[in-house]
Design a protein around this motif. Structure first.
Motif, short mmCIF file in Angstrom:
data_model
loop_
_atom_site.label_atom_id
_atom_site.label_comp_id
_atom_site.label_asym_id
_atom_site.label_seq_id
_atom_site.Cartn_x
_atom_site.Cartn_y
_atom_site.Cartn_z
N VAL A 48 -0.56 50.89 47.05
CA VAL A 48 0.00 50.74 48.37
C VAL A 48 -0.40 51.95 49.20
O VAL A 48 -0.21 53.08 48.78
N ARG A 542 8.11 60.73 41.69
CA ARG A 542 6.92 61.54 41.87
C ARG A 542 7.18 62.62 42.90
O ARG A 542 6.74 63.75 42.78
N SER C 36 2.87 60.64 50.10
CA SER C 36 3.60 59.94 49.04
C SER C 36 5.08 59.87 49.38
O SER C 36 5.91 59.90 48.53
N GLY C 41 2.59 54.78 49.38
CA GLY C 41 2.23 55.25 48.05
C GLY C 41 0.98 56.11 48.05
O GLY C 41 0.78 56.93 48.93
N THR C 42 0.17 55.87 47.06
CA THR C 42 -1.01 56.70 46.85
C THR C 42 -2.08 56.45 47.89
O THR C 42 -2.09 55.43 48.55
N LYS C 43 -2.97 57.38 47.99
CA LYS C 43 -4.12 57.19 48.87
C LYS C 43 -5.00 56.11 48.28
O LYS C 43 -5.12 55.95 47.08
N LEU C 44 -5.65 55.38 49.14
CA LEU C 44 -6.48 54.28 48.66
C LEU C 44 -7.90 54.75 48.46
O LEU C 44 -8.40 55.59 49.19
#
Lengths: 711, 82, 47
Positions: A48, A542, C36, C41-44
């Protein structure tokens, strides 16, 4: 034919991989089961992220073909039409048309369609077929169509459209094997579906198409699709990251629109109805409407209660109460469990290491900082569980329907309700949810007031303050829930009040449109809600393990250095430390609110994230606790005193501090996202100023009036 | 067959759309959602505070504000007519 | 472990944490996402 580079991007430079696996885009109307299908296809292999420049979530997952070959699937935001009306739909449009430089144009398109509502769903499919890309149509919710007494024939739809049509029940995983097989095919047919553009519009389509090919470097097929779109896309929604049209094309388009307006021709309406005519003919072949299901459906019966003039409000109130009470009662057991283990861990470290700075860093910095935040995981999970549940059952849309009139009183619409409700979890997904609001001024007002809704990061602060306010264990739960409710009410009330004020002063506008589908009620997908929770839990943990750990360590340093001369008391040490200096510098501003410099340290550190306040208090006050045991934070707070011996955390100060946290803008992440969303520093700075200013004034009022009344 | 507008229907009444405004993004979007001239619409209910209104068309439920519904001309259908 | 060694190690950990936080804040500007935090969420990886 050689296509321009931006349409066929070069394959990524990977030595081993022979040919690039096709990239699929997943498109569909909202509420057609798109995310369920995406989850079923990709499982936990999802990433995401964000489209640069817009707060629209970008979800990319990996599915596996029947032969185990990885396939990339991009889950595009739900859209009713490619003629975008909201930033959400604009992203879908731009990715499909290859207008975004950050996302390669997908090679193939998966169109998911709700079989119970074929005509409206086919409108988007019809537009997508124009793009000239291989398309697979997924006919979802076949079971619900059968339940409604409808007969839907996938083969006939495949025949009419000339593309593979896969019947599917995404919730039960039915049809996935067939879908994977179709997705693994090396060759997919292009649609044979022929559709005549109405005669009066055809010359304009041809001219714009030619200009798009010549001036905007589009391939002919995409150019045709785009020219059709431009004609229904009045005052089109532009989002950051989308390539603008060339001046020449814009000019031609404006010329035709001017001419038609003069002739009083309804070009957009004509285009839409000719599509619906074509769809109507297809639907007549594919669907046999139900003969049985003429009476009220289960959904209708639920709605009769849930949107009832009296029962509707009672239901809405009960749902909100249920959420808040669950957060307090259900979460208590796992929270106590986490608390016990964190304390045990700290004691174990104290027992097994010699006294010294490293030991203090581990116990007072890392463990008490991270532990103070991790403990709230159960409550955050419960909140996200309910939000996921309400969304997947379809109740959220009813809440917006009920609330619309009330929201329109302050100049917003019902769609702002969902972002505001999500902001109870966190303002960031709340602000991201504003992407479904069409009117830009409405979006801005919603963004400006969303952080006033008490987010879950404030929850730790409220809980700590309530614990300090009502130290006795025997205080009934209802009192605690009542105070918590008051905080949530204050934030909500302020959000509405400020929205009203802004709509009346800064951001005047016409009453916006409110066109909303009320999807049928569905059983929530356990997997979808579970994945949603898992995603949030992972992000939260996290964050605790990285940013909050880092901040706690730095904070420990700031409170432990420079070292006081040997023999100084812990409070003298803290007072002389860097953190103490910052707190002392802030004290003149916050002393009228009843806050001392130690609370000042907490307020400063809260700008990293509000929940850091709790860990800061852990670091600040545990530094004064006895060496042998890790004192619970609550009793440490109650032992805190002003230099003259007065109690620091009096009930009045606790209450004022809560009020301050309700209103103050103390979240760098939110400031950053508002800056990006509004494309300027003006609005985030304005927001920070108005919120923090209100917080200071109200906390001052609480403290001074409270003292005047003798508290 | 009496002419009226979409906001003036009784709950449960069915009507056929006769005309809706040509311009304005709202009305283009309504067309894209399947509310076109000739579409048969059933008024389901008003929200608890009287606005917005809920309609059934093409097998799904759509909510529209009273202000927009007022601008959509319809003819009332008597029971049994399609 | 003596108190002096502990102090040295603790300072090293603090320095690493501070550097990491600073780098993170700096890297954020290069990739204007929301990192984050709660919502995203995370980087793509780019395609």
């Amino acid at each position: 034919m050689q296509l321009p580079a931006h349409i066929n991007p070069p394959a990524p430079k990977r030595n081993a991989a022979p040919a690039r696996a096709p990239v699929y885009a997943l498109v569909g109307n909202p509420n057609c089961g798109k995310s369920t299908l995406f989850n079923a296809l990709t499982g936990l292999k999802q990433k995401v992220g964000n489209y640069p420049g817009v707060t629209v979530e970008k979800k990319v997952g990996t599915a596996y073909s029947q032969h185990g070959q990885p396939l990339t699937v991009i889950d595009l935001p739900g859209a009713y039409s490619l003629a975008a009306r909201s930033p959400d739909e604009a992203v879908t449009r731009d990715v499909l048309l290859g207008r975004r430089s950050d996302t390669a144009q997908p090679d193939r398109i998966l169109c998911i369609v709700d079989a119970t509502n074929l005509e409206r769903n086919l409108y988007l499919v019809h537009q997508v077929l124009d793009l000239g890309r291989p398309v697979i149509v997924v006919l979802n919710m076949m079971d619900l169509a059968a339940e409604a007494g409808m007969a839907v024939f996938p083969d006939k739809l495949a025949q009419e459209l000339g593309v593979p049509v896969i019947p599917c029940e995404a919730v039960r995983g039915k049809g996935l094997i067939e879908l994977r097989l179709a997705m693994s095919r090396a060759d997919l047919p292009l649609s044979r579906h022929a559709w005549d553009v109405p005669g009066a519009i055809a010359p304009a389509v041809a001219e714009i198409q030619a200009s798009l090919v010549a001036h905007d470097a589009k391939s002919p097929l995409i150019a045709r699709a785009e020219s059709l779109l431009l004609l229904t896309d009045q005052d089109s929604v532009r989002v950051a990251g989308s390539t603008p049209l060339s001046a020449r094309t814009t000019e031609i388009l404006a010329g035709w629109q001017k001419r038609w307006s003069a002739e009083n021709m309804d070009w957009a309406g004509t285009l839409v109805s000719s599509r619906y005519d074509a769809i109507g003919r297809i639907a007549a072949e594919v669907v046999q409407p139900g003969t049985a299901g003429q009476g009220p459906s289960p959904s209708d019966r639920i709605d009769a209660v849930v949107t009832h003039p009296i029962w509707g409000w009672i239901t809405l109130g009960a749902v909100m109460c249920l959420i808040f009470v669950s957060i307090f009662t259900l979460a208590e057991y796992p929270m106590n469990w986490i608390d016990r283990h964190i304390a045990a861990l700290a004691d174990w470290v104290k027992g097994s290491m010699a006294p010294g700075d490293l030991r203090d860093l581990i116990t007072d910095g890392a463990i008490s900082g991270v532990g103070g935040v991790v403990i709230f995981l159960p409550q955050i999970l419960i909140l996200f569980f309910f939000i996921g549940l309400l969304e997947s059952t379809g109740y959220m849309a009813r809440a917006a329907f009920i609330m619309d009139r009330l929201m329109s009183r302050v100049g917003l619409n019902g769609k702002s309700f969902i972002p505001l409700l999500s902001s109870y979890a966190c303002a960031i997904p709340g602000i991201m949810a504003t992407r479904t609001i069409e009117d830009p001024k409405d979006r801005l007002v919603t963004i400006l007031v969303a952080p006033l809704m008490s987010c879950s990061a404030r929850l730790p602060v409220y809980l700590l303050m309530i614990a300090a306010l009502l130290p006795a264990e025997r205080v009934p739960l209802t009192t605690k829930v009542g105070i918590m409710f008051l905080m949530y009410f204050l934030g909500t009330f302020a959000a509405f009040g400020f929205a009203w004020l802004f709509k009346r002063t800064l951001l005047k506008g016409v009453p916006p449109m409110m066109i909303m589908e009320l999807p049928p009620y569905r059983m929530p997908g356990v997997k979808d809600v579970g994945l949603h929770m898992l995603e949030r839990a992972w992000i939260f943990l996290r964050r605790a393990g990285t940013v909050i750990l880092g901040i706690s360590i730095v904070l420990w340093f700031l409170s432990a250095y420079p070292k006081a001369p040997a023999g100084a008391s812990p409070s003298e040490q803290l007072s002389g430390s860097f953190a103490g200096m910052a707190g002392h510098a802030l004290e003149p501003v916050i002393k009228p609110l009843g806050f001392d410099w130690q609370i000042g340290i907490g307020l400063i550190s809260s700008f990293a994230a509000r929940e850091v306040f709790v860990s800061t208090m852990g670091v600040v006050f545990n530094a004064e606790a006895d060496d042998g045991d890790t004192a619970p934070l609550r009793s440490a707070l109650l032992k805190a005193r002003w230099p003259d011996g007065r109690m620091l955390f009096t009930p009045l100060v606790c209450f004022g501090l809560m009020i301050f946290y309700v209103f103050a803008m103390q979240c760098i992440s939110t400031i950053a996202i508002v800056k990006r969303e509004t494309n300027s520093w003006k609005w985030p700075l304005f927001q920070t100023a108005y919120m923090t200013g209100t917080a200071w004034i109200l906390a001052l009022l609480v403290y001074q009036v409270g003292r005047g009344l003798g508290f | 067959m009496s002419a009226t507008n979409l906001s003036a229907l009784q709950p449960g009444a069915r009507a056929r759309v006769k005309d809706l405004p040509k311009s304005g993004t709202t009305f283009i979007r309504l067309r894209e959602m399947g509310l076109l001239t000739g579409t048969v619409v059933t008024f389901v209910r008003a929200a608890p505070m009287g606005d917005p209104l809920e309609f059934k068309l093409r097998g799904y439920l759509l909510s529209v504000r009273r202000a927009e519904a007022q601008q959509i001309e319809v003819e009332l259908l008597t029971d049994g007519a399609a | 472990m003596t108190a002096e060694v502990q102090s040295l190690l603790a300072l090293a950990v603090v320095a690493i944490a501070a550097l990491w936080l600073a780098r993170r804040a700096f890297a954020k500007k290069k990739h204007p996402g929301c990192g984050s935090d709660c919502g995203c969420g995370t980087k793509l990886t780019k395609h």
